[in-house]
Enzyme design. Sequence first.
Site, mmCIF file in Angstrom:
data_model
loop_
_atom_site.group_PDB
_atom_site.id
_atom_site.type_symbol
_atom_site.label_atom_id
_atom_site.label_comp_id
_atom_site.label_asym_id
_atom_site.label_seq_id
_atom_site.Cartn_x
_atom_site.Cartn_y
_atom_site.Cartn_z
ATOM 1 C CE LYS A 81 2.097 -5.896 5.141
ATOM 2 N NZ LYS A 81 0.622 -6.042 5.227
ATOM 3 C CB SER A 156 -0.869 -3.679 2.404
ATOM 4 O OG SER A 156 -0.996 -4.507 3.536
ATOM 5 C CB SER A 180 -3.193 -6.748 3.642
ATOM 6 O OG SER A 180 -3.561 -5.458 3.255
HETATM 7 N N1 GLN Z 1 -6.806 -2.778 1.175
HETATM 8 C C1 GLN Z 1 -7.177 -2.588 2.535
HETATM 9 C C2 GLN Z 1 -6.797 -1.197 2.995
HETATM 10 O O1 GLN Z 1 -6.205 -0.501 2.230
HETATM 11 C C3 GLN Z 1 -6.599 -3.649 3.378
HETATM 12 C C4 GLN Z 1 -5.288 -3.365 3.984
HETATM 13 C C5 GLN Z 1 -4.810 -4.458 4.886
HETATM 14 O O2 GLN Z 1 -5.411 -5.523 4.993
HETATM 15 N N2 GLN Z 1 -3.705 -4.194 5.567
HETATM 16 O O3 GLN Z 1 -7.092 -0.813 4.082
#
Ligand code: GLN
Length: 489
Positions: A81, A156, A180
Site C-alpha cells: 500500500k 481504503s 481498511s
Molecule cells: N473506512 C474507514 C475510514 O474511512 C477505515 C479506514 C481505514 O481503516 N484506514 O476511516
Amino acid sequence: MSAPDTAATLRDAVVSGARSAEEVCREALDRLERLDPALHAFNTVTAERALAGARDLDRRRAASPRALDSLPLAGVPVAVKDNLCTRGVRTTASSRILEHYVPPYDATIVTRLEGAGALIVGKTNCDEFAMGSSNENSAFGPVHNPWDRTRTPGGSSGGSAAAVAAGITPVAIGSDTGGSIRQPAALCGITGLKPSYGRVSRYGLIAFASSLDQIGPFARTAADAARLLDVMAGEDPRDATTAALPAPALQGALTGDVRGMRIGVPRRLLDQGLDPEVREAFLAALDVLRGRGTTLVDVELPRARYAIPVYYLVATAEASSNLARYDGVRYGFRAPGTSDTDLRTMYCRTRDLGFGPEVKRRIILGTYVLSAGYYDAYYLKAQQVRTLIRQDYDDAFTRTDVVALPTSPVPAFRLGERVDDPLQMYLNDVFTVSANLTGLPAISVPCGFTRGRLPIGLQLTGPGFDEAAILRVADAYERETGWWKEVPE
Ligand code: GLN
C-alpha cells in the site's frame, strides 16, 4: 481458469529450483502491465527493485542450492500500500500533498518482507491518507473491483485487495484503521487480516489515527496470511507500541481441527442495515463451522452499536493532529506562488490545494472535537465508550473463542453511488471498526457470492494477540468451502 498460485507454492518452487525467482517476478509484472490499466490498483510500479531482488535470489541459489531454504517468502511478488515508506520510491498515500514525496528510509515491514525474500512489485492505490471505504478518495482516481469494474473494491486498501483478487500478486500489504484491510478483502473475495494492536511495527507507516492503525496482510488463503504475519510480526525498537512477545509461529496453528471451539454470534447486531444476501451467506457460514465441530454461542456486545460514532470521533481527532505536519515546509508540496507570501497564507493555500475534500472534512471534525469546550463532550466521552466496548468483548471472550460477524453489511456498491453521502459511507464500517477501537485481531475470509456474483466476507475477531485462533478457524472454513479458489473472469 485454475486457482492462481499461493505464496506458499511459489516460494516452494523457487526454493526447490523448479522455477527461478526472475521468471516468477516477470510473470507478476506482466500481469500487472496487462491488467492494471483497467483496475488502477497501482500508483507506482517498482519493476527494477523487484527484478534486482529476484536476480539476487537466483544468484544466491546458483552459488549454493540450499541458500534460500530459510526464506519464507523467497521469490514471492508482493504489492505494498502506498502509505508505507519505501526508500527511494515515491510514497504518496494517494494524496496531492505527498505526490512527489520520496522517503529516505524503508518501513520496518518492508525491510522484513524483503529480508524474507519477497519482491515488491509496486505501491498500491488507496483512499487519501487511508480515509475512506471505497477508494474514491484517492487523489489519483479510484481502483476498480476485479469482479465488476463499475464497482468499488472497498477501501481504503482497495489497490492491494484488487491486486490479489485479480491474481497480479498472490499477497499484498495494507493498513487497517477502521476496516481498511478486512472490508476490501470482503468486497474483492480474498482473505485480509488486521493483527492485534502492537503485533506489527508501524515504523514507516504514514500515520492516520495512531491508536487504531495496524498493518496486515492480504492473501488468497489463511495459510498465506499466517506466513506473511509470521514475517511481519514482532517487537521493533523503532515503534514503541510494538509488544515484546515471542514470535507467534502462526503457520503451525493451522491444524484444520476446530472441534470444540466456540464461535460467538452477536445476533442483535445483525438487525441494522444488513443486506439479505450477506445475511444468508453469513448464516450459511455459521452452519459450515458448526459442521466442523464448533459450537455456536450467543453473545451480547451491548455497546458495540456505538462503535461508528466513537470511531469517527477518535479517528478524526487523531488524524487532525497527525496531519498537522503537512505544512508546505517539510514534505515538498507547497502551493505555487506562496513562497514569498506570509507564512499563514502559505500554510492555508498549501493545505487547501494539497488535501482532498474528505481529508479536510476529517481535519475540521477532528479539530472541533478536540477544541476547548467540546473535548469533554465528544473526544473524552468517545474514549470512555471505547473502554466499554472493549469490556463487552472481554466479557464475550470468557464464553467464546472467536466472535463471528459479516465483514461488510453490503457487497461491493457502484462507484459514485455513495460519494455524496459521507454518513452512508461511514456506516459501511459498522462491523469492522470495533476491532480497531479494542485492538483485537480480526480476519475476513471469503464466504460466498451474491446472485450477481459479488463476493461476501465472513469476519472473525479473536482475543488480544490470539491471531492463532482466528486463523485456525478461517483456515478450517476455507478447507471446507473452497470459496477462496474462485477468481474473477
Ligand atoms: N473506512 C474507514 C475510514 O474511512 C477505515 C479506514 C481505514 O481503516 N484506514 O476511516
